[in-house]
Scaffold this motif. Structure first.
Motif, PDB file in Angstrom:
ATOM      1  N   PHE A  46       0.836  -1.204   0.000  1.00  0.00           N
ATOM      2  CA  PHE A  46       0.000   0.000   0.000  1.00  0.00           C
ATOM      3  C   PHE A  46       0.870   1.252   0.000  1.00  0.00           C
ATOM      4  CE2 PHE A  46      -3.108   3.092   1.210  1.00  0.00           C
ATOM      5  CZ  PHE A  46      -4.335   2.564   0.833  1.00  0.00           C
ATOM      6  N   GLY A  47       1.922   1.235   0.809  1.00  0.00           N
ATOM      7  CA  GLY A  47       2.807   2.396   0.881  1.00  0.00           C
ATOM      8  C   GLY A  47       3.499   2.681  -0.432  1.00  0.00           C
ATOM      9  N   ASN A  48       3.789   1.627  -1.200  1.00  0.00           N
ATOM     10  CA  ASN A  48       4.418   1.802  -2.497  1.00  0.00           C
ATOM     11  C   ASN A  48       3.548   2.642  -3.425  1.00  0.00           C
ATOM     12  OD1 ASN A  48       6.085   1.365  -4.803  1.00  0.00           O
ATOM     13  ND2 ASN A  48       4.831  -0.386  -5.376  1.00  0.00           N
ATOM     14  N   GLY A  52      15.766  -0.944  11.830  1.00  0.00           N
ATOM     15  CA  GLY A  52      14.598  -0.773  12.683  1.00  0.00           C
ATOM     16  C   GLY A  52      13.546   0.142  12.080  1.00  0.00           C
ATOM     17  N   ILE A  53      13.556   0.283  10.755  1.00  0.00           N
ATOM     18  CA  ILE A  53      12.595   1.140  10.055  1.00  0.00           C
ATOM     19  C   ILE A  53      11.365   0.317   9.708  1.00  0.00           C
ATOM     20  CG2 ILE A  53      12.218   2.586   8.026  1.00  0.00           C
ATOM     21  CD1 ILE A  53      15.243   3.002   7.928  1.00  0.00           C
ATOM     22  N   SER A  54      10.194   0.920   9.828  1.00  0.00           N
ATOM     23  CA  SER A  54       8.956   0.190   9.563  1.00  0.00           C
ATOM     24  C   SER A  54       8.808  -0.109   8.079  1.00  0.00           C
ATOM     25  CB  SER A  54       7.751   1.011  10.032  1.00  0.00           C
ATOM     26  OG  SER A  54       7.555   2.139   9.205  1.00  0.00           O
ATOM     27  N   GLU A  55       8.075  -1.173   7.776  1.00  0.00           N
ATOM     28  CA  GLU A  55       7.812  -1.538   6.386  1.00  0.00           C
ATOM     29  C   GLU A  55       7.058  -0.430   5.664  1.00  0.00           C
ATOM     30  OE1 GLU A  55       5.739  -5.210   6.418  1.00  0.00           O
ATOM     31  OE2 GLU A  55       7.455  -6.409   7.071  1.00  0.00           O
ATOM     32  N   ALA A  56       6.169   0.266   6.381  1.00  0.00           N
ATOM     33  CA  ALA A  56       5.383   1.321   5.757  1.00  0.00           C
ATOM     34  C   ALA A  56       6.276   2.442   5.234  1.00  0.00           C
ATOM     35  CB  ALA A  56       4.364   1.882   6.754  1.00  0.00           C
ATOM     36  N   VAL A  57       7.242   2.874   6.056  1.00  0.00           N
ATOM     37  CA  VAL A  57       8.137   3.966   5.647  1.00  0.00           C
ATOM     38  C   VAL A  57       9.001   3.539   4.463  1.00  0.00           C
ATOM     39  CG1 VAL A  57      10.085   5.405   6.362  1.00  0.00           C
ATOM     40  CG2 VAL A  57       8.161   5.041   7.914  1.00  0.00           C
ATOM     41  N   ILE A  58       9.486   2.293   4.480  1.00  0.00           N
ATOM     42  CA  ILE A  58      10.283   1.798   3.355  1.00  0.00           C
ATOM     43  C   ILE A  58       9.447   1.802   2.075  1.00  0.00           C
ATOM     44  CG2 ILE A  58      11.377  -0.259   2.389  1.00  0.00           C
ATOM     45  CD1 ILE A  58      13.107   1.192   4.358  1.00  0.00           C
ATOM     46  N   GLY A  59       8.197   1.366   2.180  1.00  0.00           N
ATOM     47  CA  GLY A  59       7.327   1.355   1.004  1.00  0.00           C
ATOM     48  C   GLY A  59       7.024   2.742   0.491  1.00  0.00           C
ATOM     49  N   ILE A  92      11.756   4.484  -0.207  1.00  0.00           N
ATOM     50  CA  ILE A  92      12.758   3.807  -1.040  1.00  0.00           C
ATOM     51  C   ILE A  92      12.106   3.019  -2.169  1.00  0.00           C
ATOM     52  CG2 ILE A  92      14.600   2.092  -1.063  1.00  0.00           C
ATOM     53  CD1 ILE A  92      15.182   2.825   1.837  1.00  0.00           C
ATOM     54  N   ILE A  93      11.123   2.182  -1.834  1.00  0.00           N
ATOM     55  CA  ILE A  93      10.487   1.368  -2.871  1.00  0.00           C
ATOM     56  C   ILE A  93       9.689   2.243  -3.827  1.00  0.00           C
ATOM     57  CG2 ILE A  93       8.740  -0.408  -3.277  1.00  0.00           C
ATOM     58  CD1 ILE A  93       9.735  -1.859  -0.834  1.00  0.00           C
ATOM     59  N   ALA A  94       8.994   3.250  -3.296  1.00  0.00           N
ATOM     60  CA  ALA A  94       8.209   4.142  -4.154  1.00  0.00           C
ATOM     61  C   ALA A  94       9.097   4.852  -5.170  1.00  0.00           C
ATOM     62  CB  ALA A  94       7.459   5.163  -3.301  1.00  0.00           C
ATOM     63  N   ALA A  95      10.247   5.344  -4.715  1.00  0.00           N
ATOM     64  CA  ALA A  95      11.165   6.037  -5.623  1.00  0.00           C
ATOM     65  C   ALA A  95      11.763   5.063  -6.635  1.00  0.00           C
ATOM     66  CB  ALA A  95      12.274   6.715  -4.828  1.00  0.00           C
ATOM     67  N   THR A 117      -3.179  -2.316   5.919  1.00  0.00           N
ATOM     68  CA  THR A 117      -2.723  -0.930   5.788  1.00  0.00           C
ATOM     69  C   THR A 117      -2.021  -0.418   7.042  1.00  0.00           C
ATOM     70  OG1 THR A 117      -4.849  -0.036   6.553  1.00  0.00           O
ATOM     71  CG2 THR A 117      -4.611  -0.447   4.191  1.00  0.00           C
ATOM     72  N   THR A 118      -1.658  -1.321   7.949  1.00  0.00           N
ATOM     73  CA  THR A 118      -0.998  -0.907   9.188  1.00  0.00           C
ATOM     74  C   THR A 118       0.247  -0.072   8.893  1.00  0.00           C
ATOM     75  OG1 THR A 118      -1.755  -2.922  10.303  1.00  0.00           O
ATOM     76  CG2 THR A 118       0.059  -1.704  11.326  1.00  0.00           C
ATOM     77  N   GLY A 119       0.332   1.080   9.538  1.00  0.00           N
ATOM     78  CA  GLY A 119       1.494   1.943   9.362  1.00  0.00           C
ATOM     79  C   GLY A 119       1.286   3.054   8.357  1.00  0.00           C
ATOM     80  N   ILE A 120       0.230   2.962   7.540  1.00  0.00           N
ATOM     81  CA  ILE A 120      -0.087   4.020   6.581  1.00  0.00           C
ATOM     82  C   ILE A 120      -1.071   4.972   7.238  1.00  0.00           C
ATOM     83  CG2 ILE A 120      -0.901   4.558   4.258  1.00  0.00           C
ATOM     84  CD1 ILE A 120       1.570   2.783   4.321  1.00  0.00           C
ATOM     85  N   SER A 121      -0.675   6.222   7.413  1.00  0.00           N
ATOM     86  CA  SER A 121      -1.526   7.192   8.114  1.00  0.00           C
ATOM     87  C   SER A 121      -2.309   8.053   7.129  1.00  0.00           C
ATOM     88  CB  SER A 121      -0.664   8.099   8.998  1.00  0.00           C
ATOM     89  OG  SER A 121       0.088   8.992   8.207  1.00  0.00           O
TER      90      SER A 121
END
Length: 308
Positions: A66-68, A197-204, A207-210, A259-263
């Motif tokens: 979802f974050g991607n 220790g970074i959450s999967e949401a932030v990575i998505g 980094i992955i989005a870019a 969607t956990t972690g996506i605000s």
């Protein structure tokens, strides 16, 4: 880190092959350049997001999936369009103002609303895919009514050269390389996230989005350098529409998305960047270098929010 670098390269070249082959096949089938740009090219440049999101979802990492999509849509507008306009001011085609940008805003609103689901169910995924089918049919029907002047938006699409089988090979090989690159990229990014220790949401969202937006970046930057500014904007608008309808739709249809972690703030950045594009485009029907810098500053604020 090596996995991420190799994954990005595979995603880029896989998407390039897919775009080239599918575009040529569409032209051979008699589809207008305008439709090719807003549908086939948009799908091709969104293919990395699709493969990464599906791979992440199947591995149980819904937040990455979802974050991607959210992060890619933000990146497409406030980074890619910003950089393109800084290279050369972007003229906006009237059809994008009247039709496609408003559609993109409406679909972004749907994506924003999905954040309210703790788990995006399969029926929502199928509904998004139905909306995608409706959008494609709508675009095809309108394309038939448009004048030759309007179809100049994508007249730069080259005529296919070489045999038909080569275009088919490009499509098949491109998809294969994309899947391979997606698996490597997700594995590398999540591995780094776990170590830091970074959450999967932030990575998505970052980094992955870019990384999966590289095809859009390459297409729009090259278009700006060649002064084909309509393509630079049309590519992004079409890709953002496909990211939500196709990627979230397909991913949720295969497996409900956590969607956990996506605000809602993440979603607000996505929706806000889509909305702000409309008034910027209306001013002299262009996006100036100064407006590009404004867009780019929004991404700086977004990163500040994600990485306090």
């Amino acid at each position: 880190m090596l996995q991420i670098v190799v994954g990005i390269l595979l995603l880029y070249f896989g998407a390039e092959a897919l775009v080239r082959g599918s575009t040529n096949l569409s032209i051979r089938a008699g589809i207008s350049p305008l439709v090719v740009g807003l549908t086939v090219v948009a799908f091709g440049t969104s293919a990395p997001e699709l493969t990464v999101s599906l791979t992440a979802s199947l591995q149980g990492m819904g937040a990455v999936s979802f974050g991607n999509v959210i992060g890619s849509n933000v990146f497409n507008i406030v980074v890619i369009l910003a950089l393109s306009s800084i290279i050369h001011p972007l003229s906006i085609h009237v059809n994008l103002l009247k039709r496609d940008i408003p559609i993109m805003i409406g679909i972004s609103l749907i994506g924003f609303g999905l954040i309210g689901f703790d788990l995006v169910p399969r029926w929502v995924g199928f509904l998004l895919l139905l909306l995608l089918g409706g959008y494609i049919i709508f675009t095809l029907r309108l394309a038939r009514k448009e004048s030759k002047e309007n179809t100049k938006l994508f007249d730069v699409t080259p005529k296919p050269e070489g045999p038909l089988w080569r275009d088919i090979v490009f499509v098949i090989a491109g998809l294969g390389v994309l899947v391979w690159g997606a698996e490597m990229f997700v594995a590398g990014a999540v591995g780094i996230a776990a170590k830091l220790g970074i959450s999967e949401a932030v990575i998505g969202l970052t980094i992955i989005a870019a990384g999966t937006s590289l095809p859009e970046l390459a297409t729009s930057i090259v278009a700006a350098l060649k002064r084909q500014t309509d393509i630079a904007v049309g590519n992004i608008v079409g890709s953002n529409i496909f990211n939500i309808l196709l990627i979230l739709g397909s991913t949720a249809a295969v497996r409900p998305i956590d969607t956990t972690g996506i605000s809602f703030i993440d979603g607000a950045f996505m929706l806000g960047s889509s909305i702000i594009l409309l008034p910027l485009a209306f001013t002299d029907r262009s996006i100036s270098r100064i407006e590009g810098l404004v867009l780019f500053s929004i991404y700086g604020g977004y990163l500040y929010w994600l990485w306090p």
